[in-house]
Design an enzyme around this catalytic site. Structure first.
Site: not given
Ligand code: SDX
Length: 392
Positions: A271, A328
């Site tokens: 998140h 989710d």
């Molecule tokens: C919602 O914003 C809100 O409030 C949204 C929400 C709402 O109520 O409106 O809460 C609802 O959208 C919840 C999120 C649902 N999405 C998912 O579950 C999809 C999976 N999650 C990721 O795509 C990600 O965690 C996000 C999109 C939720 C957040 O992305 P960020 O903040 O841009 O973080 P990032 O992609 O830069 O990740 C940081 C690190 C990275 O690794 P490094 O480059 O630092 O090595 O964490 C890793 C990412 O690769 N990472 C994950 C991961 N999420 C982040 N690795 C594996 N699996 C994951 N799910």
């Protein structure tokens, strides 16, 4: 540079507005609507009460809530011609695309709700979308299921009537276990608002051009559809099913999620704001156990989900990046137990988020926010002379 000197991709460190609606503390995993904790609201309030709280800022008196519900019921009809638009979609159309289109189409049938300026005009547009959106959501499902479209029974509660519109079968008595309605009500409350997330920011920026409430909501639905956002609740179940079909080896999928070469991510994890447990996920996880046991359902994907969560909480990759289950991760397990098809999971998120989108749009308009228009750092070509085509 002809613009600004620094940018903030994904607005990770940018505040877009001042807002009095929802408070998040990502470090401590706190979520409050107008100062009330979601733990209390999920336990003690109902969805329409929370919708009123988010939109107007106070918990309604009994009279205020009755009037709000009556005004919504008054506006719950949808022009019959909207059915012709719905008929134009193939049954395979994803309901989020259908809902975004039909919500935009509402403008054509409600021209006075386009450019609203006074609080009274805003209120009229608000009760219209609150009345019509549950109908459109149920119709999007029934179209796919090949079932007739109707309005349920306006004498029922807001959430119960939505359930009836979704699930009642022609020529059969309709009844529903109160536990089912209560579970949906609680899930809608937990999804109701979340400050400046992607879809809410979309609603605010579209609304900032004074394009009107319905199209701003339509844009929010489109943004929510993405698998990185609300679309994750559908992606989580599809992922859990894939793990189950693959023999239930969660470790294999954990390794895939850590592999930078592999686009696979653990859906329902991580998140932007919560660097602790998403408080909504905690409540939904408990509710999943309660709902499934009270309905006597044993869903193997719940055990797979719990296994993934346990593994992730002990895995340094996830712990170092503070990746916890988000809203989710468990919600789809409850939706599925309630008989909601997986393609309707994100529409359920939209139905819950509707009051939050409305509240944020209303606040933005009442605060007379300027039109959203960010700048850029230009990285393209410097000045060039035009070259006639014969010389290219
Ligand atoms: C919602 O914003 C809100 O409030 C949204 C929400 C709402 O109520 O409106 O809460 C609802 O959208 C919840 C999120 C649902 N999405 C998912 O579950 C999809 C999976 N999650 C990721 O795509 C990600 O965690 C996000 C999109 C939720 C957040 O992305 P960020 O903040 O841009 O973080 P990032 O992609 O830069 O990740 C940081 C690190 C990275 O690794 P490094 O480059 O630092 O090595 O964490 C890793 C990412 O690769 N990472 C994950 C991961 N999420 C982040 N690795 C594996 N699996 C994951 N799910």
């Amino acid at each position: 540079t002809g613009g600004v000197t620094t940018i903030d991709p994904g607005f990770k460190n940018t505040g877009s507005c001042e807002s009095a609606i929802t408070f998040l503390n990502g470090e401590e995993g706190i979520l409050r609507y107008r100062g009330y904790s979601i733990e209390q609201l999920a336990d003690k309030a109902d969805f329409l009460e929370v919708a009123y709280l988010l939109i107007f800022g106070e918990l309604p008196t009994k009279q205020q809530l009755e009037k709000f519900h009556a005004d919504i019921k008054e506006q719950s009809h949808v022009d019959e011609d909207v059915k012709k638009i719905l008929d134009g979609f193939p049954k395979s159309a994803h309901p989020m695309g259908v809902l975004s289109s039909l919500t935009s189409a509402l403008v054509a049938f409600n021209p006075t709700s386009v450019n609203v300026d006074s609080e009274e005009e805003m209120y009229n547009a608000i009760v219209k979308i609150m009345g019509k959106f549950p109908v459109l959501t149920a119709w999007a499902h029934r179209k796919r299921a090949g079932l007739p479209l109707d309005y349920g029974n306006n004498n029922l509660g807001y959430v119960e009537n939505f359930h009836k519109m979704m699930f009642h079968r022609p020529n059969r008595e309709y009844s529903v276990d109160k536990k089912v309605v209560d579970a949906i009500d609680k899930l809608l409350i937990l999804h109701a608002d979340h400050e400046q997330n992607c879809s809410t920011s979309t609603v605010r920026i579209v609304g900032s051009s004074h394009a009107g409430l319905f199209v701003s909501i339509s844009a929010g639905i489109a943004a929510l559809w993405g698998p990185l956002h609300g679309g994750a609740n559908q992606a989580v179940i599809e992922m859990l099913e894939e793990i189950k079909e693959d023999g239930g080896d969660t470790h294999k999928f954990m390794e895939k999620a850590k592999d930078k070469e592999d686009p696979f991510r653990l859906m329902g994890f991580g998140h932007r704001v919560y660097k602790n447990f998403d408080p909504r996920a905690k409540i939904i996880k408990v509710a999943a156990d309660d709902v499934l046991s009270s309905l006597g359902i044993d869903d193997p994907v719940l055990d797979i989900a719990k296994g993934l969560e346990k593994e992730a909480l002990e895995d340094s990759y996830f712990v170092d990046r503070k990746l916890y289950p988000n809203v989710d991760f468990y919600s789809g397990i409850i939706y599925r137990a309630l008989g909601i098809p997986v393609e309707m999971f994100t529409p359920m998120f939209a139905l819950g988020r509707l009051p939050g989108w409305i509240a944020q749009w209303r606040e933005m308009r009442l605060q007379k926010e300027p039109i959203g228009r960010p700048r850029q750092v230009y990285t393209g070509e410097t000045f060039r002379e035009f070259i006639p085509v014969e010389k290219r």
